[in-house]
Structure formats: structure tokens, C-alpha cells
Design an enzyme around this catalytic site. Structure first.
Site, PDB file in Angstrom:
ATOM      1  N   TYR A 135      -8.829  -7.786   7.620  1.00  0.00           N
ATOM      2  CA  TYR A 135      -7.171  -7.712   7.903  1.00  0.00           C
ATOM      3  C   TYR A 135      -6.527  -7.733   6.973  1.00  0.00           C
ATOM      4  O   TYR A 135      -5.512  -7.180   6.639  1.00  0.00           O
ATOM      5  CB  TYR A 135      -7.276  -8.914   8.860  1.00  0.00           C
ATOM      6  N   ALA A 166      -6.372  -4.241   5.389  1.00  0.00           N
ATOM      7  CA  ALA A 166      -5.306  -3.387   6.411  1.00  0.00           C
ATOM      8  C   ALA A 166      -3.918  -3.731   5.853  1.00  0.00           C
ATOM      9  O   ALA A 166      -3.067  -2.886   5.697  1.00  0.00           O
ATOM     10  CB  ALA A 166      -5.588  -3.745   7.590  1.00  0.00           C
ATOM     11  N   LYS A 167      -3.612  -5.060   5.672  1.00  0.00           N
ATOM     12  CA  LYS A 167      -2.179  -5.604   5.517  1.00  0.00           C
ATOM     13  C   LYS A 167      -1.745  -5.229   3.986  1.00  0.00           C
ATOM     14  O   LYS A 167      -0.604  -5.125   3.897  1.00  0.00           O
ATOM     15  CB  LYS A 167      -2.161  -7.003   5.759  1.00  0.00           C
TER      16      LYS A 167
END
Ligand code: NAP
Length: 250
Positions: A151, A154-155
Site C-alpha cells: 500500500y 502504491a500510494k
């Protein structure tokens, strides 16, 4: 004011639903896009019931064909989409040594592939109209967060993606910015509490104690920031990342 057509992904609940309602209240027609068409329609019905104009569409943002079909439907049913909010998201948290390839790929698929596919499709209309706004949901996790290697990557990726869109699309009147929320009370953070075995109330209380403004965020905190970036007045702001986290982040 010109009525714009906005597309909000992952808008059947949480931050996305609040953003959709806010953009409608700002005077835009809104396409509520989420995996489950029935849930998307419920949000659209609520918006229509309070005087807005919305439609609900079921689509998986990580699926190229579904994205093309969804955006085509928006253009046919509402008009050329010129505001895009890439909000759809999932978490598949685990420490690196326990993280599966499926966990990694699922998170990359929704956040990065999804934002890429949606933006590539919507920019066709934006560049033709000579006006557009893209707002991507990043996260404070982009700065690193234990248990979220997928995550966080991805962020952080969403931020590089945003800056590149700003560079490429600026000449067409299209801006791209990212909103990076801290802790926002939604089903996503409720799921995290459940995974670590604490009640959501205790989790929120413990998190609030660490946040300078001494409260956790609510979806409206994020909708306010998205509304600014999506509006007429933000035309000279592009490629920026705004942390909305109740305190400073860098
Ligand atoms: P949420 O309550 O879990 O809502 C996310 C929505 O996205 C759900 O309706 C989900 O549908 C939908 N979705 C998932 N995969 C999708 C796909 N492939 N295609 C279309 N829709 C899909 O999450 P949230 O807390 O509102 O978060 C919204 C965004 O903010 C996410 O990008 C998240 O990473 C980001 N964010 C949240 C926080 C926070 O504290 N909550 C903090 C920082 C960033 P289903 O219900 O069918 O799965």
C-alpha cells in the site's frame, strides 16, 4: 457556472461517497463508480434525492475493458467527463515476510493500474474540452507504514503518477493533484482495527491521541480538499500533494 461532469471511483461508500456528494453539491453531475453497481446506484439515488444529478455505474477500475465501458457510459449518459477522482482503494496488509504476491498485485492493481486506466480514458475527453481536473488519493502511508509495503509503494506511486500527469496534461488545461489523507474513520480503518484485534472506538481514540488536532479525520475532511482541487479556482495549482492528516507531514 458551467456544469462539469465528474467521475469518482470507489464511491459506493467511505471517502468516495462523501466526495461524490460534495462534488454534486458543488454543482457538478457525478458518476458514482464502484465494483458493485447496486451500491453505486444507492449513492447516486441519495444525491439525486437531495437535488443533485448522479448515476451509479458498476466497474472494476483495474479491468481495462470495464474502465472503457464505464467512461463511455458516463459520456453518453451525463456528458464528457472532465473531473476525475481516483479514489478506489483496497488494503492487503501484512509484514513483508508474510505478504503474498497476490496481496502485492491486488493493491497495485486497484490503486496504480486503476488510476492509470481511468486517467488514460478520461483525459481523452479532458484534452478535447481543453479543461480538466484529476485528483488522486494518496495517503500518509506513502511516507512508509509498517505492515503496508504494498500500500505504501502504491500510494507513493500515486504521487509520482500525479506529478507526471501535471507535466503532460497542463498544456491542455488539465491539472492533476493528490490528496494524502491521514487516519479517516471509514470501513477501511475499521477493517484495520479488526485485523489487529482492537475495537474501532479504541483504535480511533489511540490514533487521535497521536494527531496534533486530537481527533481522527472524517470523509468530509477529504471531500473539502478534493472539492478545492476539482474547482475552477484551482487552475494554477498542479502536481501538488496535500496531506490532510490533522498535522504536518512531508
Ligand atoms: P473504503 O471505505 O474501503 O472504500 C473503498 C471503495 O473502493 C469501496 O467501495 C470499494 O468497493 C471500492 N473499490 C475497491 N476496489 C475497487 C475496484 N477494483 N474498482 C472499483 N472500486 C473499488 O475506503 P476509504 O477509507 O473510503 O478509502 C478511499 C481512498 O482513500 C482509498 O484510495 C484509500 O486508500 C484512501 N485512504 C484512506 C484512508 C483512511 O484512513 N480511510 C487514509 C489514506 C488514504 P467494495 O466495497 O466493493 O470493496
Amino acid at each position: 457556472m458551467t456544469q462539469r461532469i465528474a467521475v469518482v471511483t470507489g464511491a459506493a461508500r467511505g471517502i468516495g461517497a462523501e466526495v461524490a456528494a460534495r462534488l454534486a453539491a458543488d454543482g457538478n453531475a457525478v458518476a458514482v463508480v464502484d465494483l458493485d453497481e447496486a451500491a453505486s446506484k444507492e449513492v447516486a439515488d441519495r444525491i439525486n434525492g437531495s437535488g443533485g444529478w448522479a448515476i451509479g455505474i458498476g466497474a472494476d477500475v483495474s479491468d481495462e475493458e470495464q474502465v472503457t465501458a464505464a467512461v463511455t457510459r458516463v459520456a453518453e449518459e451525463l456528458g464528457a467527463p472532465t473531473i476525475l477522482v481516483n479514489n478506489a482503494g483496497i488494503i492487503r496488509d501484512n509484514l513483508l515476510f508474510k505478504m503474498t504476491v497476490a496481496d502485492w498485485d491486488a493493491v497495485m492493481g486497484v490503486h496504480l493500474r486503476g488510476a492509470f486506466l481511468m486517467s488514460r480514458e478520461v483525459q481523452k475527453y479532458q484534452t478535447k474540452e481543453g479543461w480538466g481536473r484529476i485528483v488522486n488519493l494518496s495517503s500518509t502511508s506513502a511516507l512508509g507504514n509498517r505492515g503496508q509495503a504494498n500500500y505504501a509503494a502504491a500510494k507513493a506511486g500515486m504521487q509520482g503518477f500525479t506529478k507526471t500527469l501535471a507535466l503532460e496534461l497542463g498544456r491542455f488545461g488539465v491539472t492533476a493533484n493528490a490528496v494524502a489523507p491521514g487516519f479517516i474513520a471509514t470501513e477501511m480503518t475499521a477493517a484495520t482495527a479488526e485485523r489487529i484485534g482492537v475495537s474501532f472506538e479504541d483504535f480511533k481514540e489511540a490514533s487521535a491521541a497521536e494527531i496534533p488536532v486530537r481527533r481522527v479525520g472524517v470523509p468530509a475532511d477529504i471531500a473539502n480538499a478534493v472539492s478545492f482541487f476539482a474547482g475552477e479556482g484551482a487552475g494554477f495549482v498542479s502536481g501538488q500533494v496535500l496531506y490532510v492528516a490533522g498535522g504536518p507531514k512531508a
